[in-house]
Design a protein around this motif. Structure first.
Motif, PDB file in Angstrom:
ATOM      1  N   ASP A  64       0.890  -1.161   0.000  1.00 13.45           N
ATOM      2  CA  ASP A  64       0.000   0.000   0.000  1.00 13.45           C
ATOM      3  C   ASP A  64       0.931   1.215   0.000  1.00 13.45           C
ATOM      4  O   ASP A  64       2.116   1.084   0.303  1.00 13.45           O
ATOM      5  CB  ASP A  64      -0.866  -0.032   1.270  1.00 13.45           C
ATOM      6  CG  ASP A  64      -1.999   0.987   1.210  1.00 13.45           C
ATOM      7  OD1 ASP A  64      -2.086   1.740   0.215  1.00 13.45           O
ATOM      8  OD2 ASP A  64      -2.786   1.035   2.181  1.00 13.45           O
ATOM      9  N   SER A  68      -0.923   6.292   3.001  1.00 17.08           N
ATOM     10  CA  SER A  68      -2.172   5.652   3.388  1.00 17.08           C
ATOM     11  C   SER A  68      -1.944   4.721   4.587  1.00 17.08           C
ATOM     12  O   SER A  68      -2.778   4.620   5.483  1.00 17.08           O
ATOM     13  CB  SER A  68      -2.792   4.963   2.169  1.00 17.08           C
ATOM     14  OG  SER A  68      -3.117   3.644   2.430  1.00 17.08           O
ATOM     15  N   ASN A  71      -1.706   6.887   7.658  1.00 16.67           N
ATOM     16  CA  ASN A  71      -3.015   7.361   8.115  1.00 16.67           C
ATOM     17  C   ASN A  71      -3.732   6.341   8.991  1.00 16.67           C
ATOM     18  O   ASN A  71      -4.551   6.708   9.830  1.00 16.67           O
ATOM     19  CB  ASN A  71      -3.877   7.752   6.921  1.00 16.67           C
ATOM     20  CG  ASN A  71      -3.627   9.200   6.541  1.00 16.67           C
ATOM     21  OD1 ASN A  71      -3.735  10.088   7.397  1.00 16.67           O
ATOM     22  ND2 ASN A  71      -3.246   9.452   5.298  1.00 16.67           N
ATOM     23  N   LYS A  72      -3.399   5.058   8.755  1.00 18.83           N
ATOM     24  CA  LYS A  72      -4.019   4.024   9.590  1.00 18.83           C
ATOM     25  C   LYS A  72      -3.385   3.947  10.975  1.00 18.83           C
ATOM     26  O   LYS A  72      -3.906   3.279  11.873  1.00 18.83           O
ATOM     27  CB  LYS A  72      -3.884   2.663   8.901  1.00 18.83           C
ATOM     28  CG  LYS A  72      -4.637   2.584   7.592  1.00 18.83           C
ATOM     29  CD  LYS A  72      -4.766   1.139   7.124  1.00 18.83           C
ATOM     30  CE  LYS A  72      -5.585   1.096   5.854  1.00 18.83           C
ATOM     31  NZ  LYS A  72      -4.855   0.574   4.704  1.00 18.83           N
TER      32      LYS A  72
END
Ligand code: ARG
Length: 583
Positions: A64, A68, A71-72
């Motif tokens: 990924d 992103s 952000n998790k």
């Protein structure tokens, strides 16, 4: 092995991120998580206080993009976290909450050690340093070993370990036959004690005896006869040897006193009853091969420049022992009799191969097990002059350490006189500044690299120097004096952080623990120096931005200053720097 017992913010944050990664990416194994987990102190202002770099590495594993993934992993605001943001390609910046910092600081007010308690599990740590050769002057090369070794000893002592500081003086072997014979013929009264002398003379005579030894066959023969007498422990030879050691010792002590360094003398001669036993041990294990008459141990992975196997010689062809035999015995004694958990050899880069071979051979012989005892050669680079060559006096001799220290004090005296501070004890202050400057210049440069010696630079009041740090400290003392500061009467007040420069200081105070831990692990004192330099800079910013005296926040700010002062005191005491209250 862990070398301090503190709970650290980095550790705390790492735990939080570990849980978060486990939850967000349940398919990852524990090994994979351990590989990607990375939390560090932010190095740049404006990037939060801490930084988590795991998203970049994770992105490859989970296919990924890093932002992103990052952000998790964002942390929610809590009593610990003020804010958490993704920055750049996928870094996670964490800002610690003011409330948390205030709470921590207020706890620390009651603790002179700033929460860094002495360990409940003290280890036996041997630090071997300085180690000059008898009848030779200490020179600038020994400076680094002495200063770094003293600093590491102070650190482990502060952390509560049981430290044995050893001076492995070169005090045995062929040179003594030469020198004794020389003195017996030229200065017999020195050996009987009727004529007083000093290390400077002894060192000159040593050089002269070396010349005679190399050029005069008769002198050489008599010297060799003298060595045999010494090794046979003939009383007259032993007495002469003791005299030579004693004269040298007085010379060394003058330097150790000036540097405020404590060390136990345990020279090479201490191990000579063990030498035979150690050679036997290697023989019993069938590790010895005779090469050119000498007893050798060949080690895998060690080859000469042309690729031929490189042995460690443990007994010379004439039956005598050497530098390696002594080190193999010393290691044996330190592990088996001193029961050391950790042994640190502070010796120059040039001897790296020697130590690697000694450690490897001891492992083969079965008395050193790296899983049980941490043994480290802590190497350091050369001291260079402004010409980029090995530091020398103008006449081209290698600089005597005592002269160098006295010169630094003289230069400090000159600087202080020019500044003309009223009612200052010039002599005392110059001594502190001069010695601090030399020590700090050494400790603040990366130990493994060469460093350039410059009185001008090290004595400056600006930049990463001892004087700059001390100046911040003196400022705090002066504020405290003006405020008639008494800790007891302020303990009912609280530290409240209002300005950003106060928060920065608060964070630094709390981070001292992690810094000491990192120095104990890496054995790199420059990390502590960098920390103190930043602390001083942050303190000056605070002092510029925040009024202390007669401000509404006076009590809080005085308490904050007190904690900064303690951080300096702990740092200085570990670096072996003295303080003054005026400069
Ligand atoms: N005496 C040696 C020298 O001046 C240093 C000794 C280092 N320590 C050791 N265990 N070999 O070079």
């Amino acid at each position: 092995m862990h070398w301090s017992n503190t709970s650290l913010l980095t550790t705390q944050l790492s735990k939080i991120f570990k849980l978060l990664i486990e939850e967000s990416f349940p398919d990852l194994s524990q090994d994979q998580i351990a590989q990607v987990l990375e939390v560090t102190v932010s190095k740049q202002a404006g990037h939060g206080h801490y930084q988590c770099n795991s998203a970049l590495k994770l992105s490859k594993l989970v296919k990924d993009n890093p932002r992103s993934v990052a952000n998790k992993l964002l942390l929610k605001p809590s009593s610990l976290i003020e804010s958490c943001e993704v920055a750049g390609p996928g870094f996670i910046n964490i800002t610690i909450s003011k409330a948390f910092l205030e709470k921590e600081l207020n706890k620390l007010l009651k603790d002179q050690r700033l929460g860094i308690s002495a360990t409940n599990h003290p280890k036996r740590v041997i630090v071997e340093f300085s180690s000059p050769n008898t009848a030779k002057e200490l020179h600038v090369g020994h400076l680094r070993s002495t200063i770094i070794g003293d600093c590491l000893s102070r650190l482990f002592e502060f952390l509560g370990h049981d430290v044995l500081r050893l001076n492995h003086i070169g005090n045995w072997g062929t040179p003594f036959g030469m020198l004794i014979h020389y003195l017996k013929t030229k200065h017999p009264k020195v050996l009987t004690g009727e004529e007083k002398t000093d290390l400077t003379h002894l060192a000159l005579w040593y050089k002269e005896s070396r010349v005679l030894f190399d050029n005069d066959e008769k002198f050489k023969k008599s010297s060799q006869a003298q060595v045999i007498k010494l090794q046979a422990h003939e009383p007259e030879a032993i007495l002469a040897w003791k005299k030579i050691c004693e004269i040298s010792r007085v010379g060394y002590q003058e330097i150790y006193d000036l540097l405020d360094v404590k060390i136990t003398e345990r020279g090479e001669s201490f191990y000579h009853d063990l030498l035979e036993q150690i050679v036997d041990l290697f023989e019993k294990k069938n590790l010895v091969k005779i090469s050119n008459g000498a007893k050798c141990v060949f080690l895998d992975d060690f080859t000469s420049k042309v690729g031929s196997p490189l042995p460690i010689i443990i007994q010379k062809s004439d039956g005598g022992y050497n530098y390696s035999s002594t080190d193999l015995s010393a290691l044996f004694q330190r592990i088996n009799e001193e029961k050391a958990d950790r042994i640190i050899y502070v010796v120059d880069n040039g001897q790296s191969l020697h130590f690697q071979m000694v450690f490897k051979a001891a492992q083969l012989a079965g008395y050193y097990n790296p899983c049980k005892t941490d043994v480290d050669h802590v190497p350091f680079g050369l001291v260079l002059g402004s010409d980029g060559k090995k530091f020398k006096t103008r006449s081209g001799d290698s600089e005597k350490l005592i002269d160098l220290l006295k010169k630094s004090i003289a230069k400090a005296t000159h600087i202080i006189n020019e500044r003309d501070t009223p009612s200052l004890d010039v002599e005392q202050t110059a001594k502190v500044l001069g010695i601090n400057a030399v020590k700090y210049a050494d400790l603040s440069s990366l130990r493994t690299k060469d460093y350039t010696f410059s009185y001008e630079k090290m004595l400056q009041f600006e930049g990463n120097t001892a004087a700059f740090l001390l100046y911040a400290y003196v400022r705090i003392v002066s504020i405290q004096t003006k405020a008639n500061f008494k800790l007891q009467s302020l303990l009912s007040s609280q530290i409240v952080l209002t300005e950003p420069s106060e928060t920065e200081l608060a964070l630094s105070i709390i981070q001292l623990r992690e810094i000491l831990e990192s120095v104990a692990h890496s054995l790199l004192p420059n990390r502590l120096c960098d920390y103190l330099y930043q602390l001083a800079e942050k303190f000056h910013s605070f002092f510029r931005d925040c009024q202390v005296l007669n401000a509404d926040e006076q009590n809080s700010r005085l308490l904050l200053c007190e904690l900064v002062k303690r951080a300096f005191e702990i740092g200085f005491s570990i670096l072996g720097l003295q303080t003054v209250t005026k400069m």
